[in-house]
Enzyme design. Structure first.
Site, PDB file in Angstrom:
ATOM      1  N   SER A 143       0.815  -1.226   0.000  1.00  0.00           N
ATOM      2  CA  SER A 143       0.000   0.000   0.000  1.00  0.00           C
ATOM      3  C   SER A 143       0.846   1.272   0.000  1.00  0.00           C
ATOM      4  O   SER A 143       0.338   2.340  -0.314  1.00  0.00           O
ATOM      5  CB  SER A 143      -0.926   0.018   1.218  1.00  0.00           C
ATOM      6  N   LYS A 182       0.665   4.589   6.873  1.00  0.00           N
ATOM      7  CA  LYS A 182       0.106   5.475   5.840  1.00  0.00           C
ATOM      8  C   LYS A 182       0.758   6.848   5.949  1.00  0.00           C
ATOM      9  O   LYS A 182       1.493   7.142   6.889  1.00  0.00           O
ATOM     10  CB  LYS A 182      -1.416   5.620   6.000  1.00  0.00           C
TER      11      LYS A 182
END
Length: 289
Positions: A143, A182
């Site tokens: 990701s 993230k």
């Protein structure tokens, strides 16, 4: 008397006659002895060196001279007389010199203490930073490609107040056995508005007056547009600014990331820290930005 003489003569004659009758055994012995003497003479001749060799080495004939015996006589050395002059008297130090020496000794002692204590302090600081302020992690998933790839080993600096565009690790507000990693996109105070399923975030806090009529080319500078899931949409429709201690996060690989577009804002209490350094693999070691 005459008879005694006659008897001796008779006995002598008888002894001579008996000696003549005995075998000559001594003759054989004499011959054998003569043969042995001949052999010994031949051996001696063979052992003797010819005169030509003796002439070539005349020194062999001459007897070596005996070394002269000299009595060991050791002369006793006279002891060296050292000149002993009068002892020098130590100069009496002045109070200023005494003070200077005292200060010099103090400085040396302080330097020795610093040399001993400094390595201990450095080691304690390293232990404190790496044990209490940091923690190692390994990235699992894609990701955050291309910034972080699957299998990267990173160091996370623990803090609850990240800056914009920092990469953070946190406990997601969904059921998961793993932490998420993230990038921070929206900070507390940023303006947000929803149009359909689209979310607009403006880092300057500027919001257009007629949101529904505003075209995409007329959006304020620094505005980011993302598409929300139904769960995240329910949360973001109720606010016009990101609240304090809340952050909007996205993965760098937007097409393969579960982030705030799916589960909404992340609270500061869920944040572990900022990903600051990558220590594996060896080909990718370095600071992360």
């Amino acid at each position: 008397m005459d008879e005694f003489v006659e008897n001796l003569k008779r006995m002598k004659r008888e002894g001579d006659s008996q000696a003549g009758k005995r075998p000559m055994t001594n003759k054989r012995k004499k011959i054998d002895l003569a043969g042995q003497t001949k052999k010994t003479e031949e051996k001696r001749k063979l052992k003797r060196k010819p005169e030509s060799e003796l002439k070539q080495r005349p020194e062999a004939q001459e007897a070596p001279e005996r070394p002269r015996v000299i009595e060991n006589k050791v002369k006793k050395k006279k002891p060296v007389e050292r000149k002993t002059g009068p002892k020098k008297k130590r100069r009496k130090l002045s109070p200023e010199e005494i003070e200077r020496r005292r200060k010099k000794r103090q400085k040396e002692q302080i330097l020795e203490i610093i040399k001993f204590v400094l390595p201990v302090v450095i080691m304690a600081a390293i232990v404190f930073v790496f044990i209490f302020k940091t923690s190692p992690h390994m990235v699992d998933g894609d990701s955050m490609n291309p910034t972080l790839i699957n299998g990267d080993k990173v160091i996370v600096t623990r803090t609850k107040q990240p800056e914009r565009y920092d990469i953070i690790t946190f406990d997601p507000p969904v059921d998961s056995d793993f932490q998420y990693v993230k990038r921070v996109i929206g900070m507390p105070g940023d303006a947000v508005w929803v149009n359909g399923t689209d979310l607009f975030i403006n880092e300057g806090g500027n919001m257009p007056e007629n949101i529904e009529e505003t075209a995409a080319n007329n959006l304020p500078d620094g505005t980011i547009k993302v598409t929300l899931s139904s769960k995240a949409l329910e949360q973001m429709e109720q606010i016009d600014k990101i609240p304090e201690n809340c952050y909007f996060v996205l993965g760098d690989n937007r097409t393969n990331s579960t982030d705030s577009r799916d589960f909404g804002l992340v609270g500061s209490s869920s944040i572990e820290g900022i990903v600051s350094f990558r220590y594996g693999p060896l080909s990718s070691i370095g600071w992360i930005s």
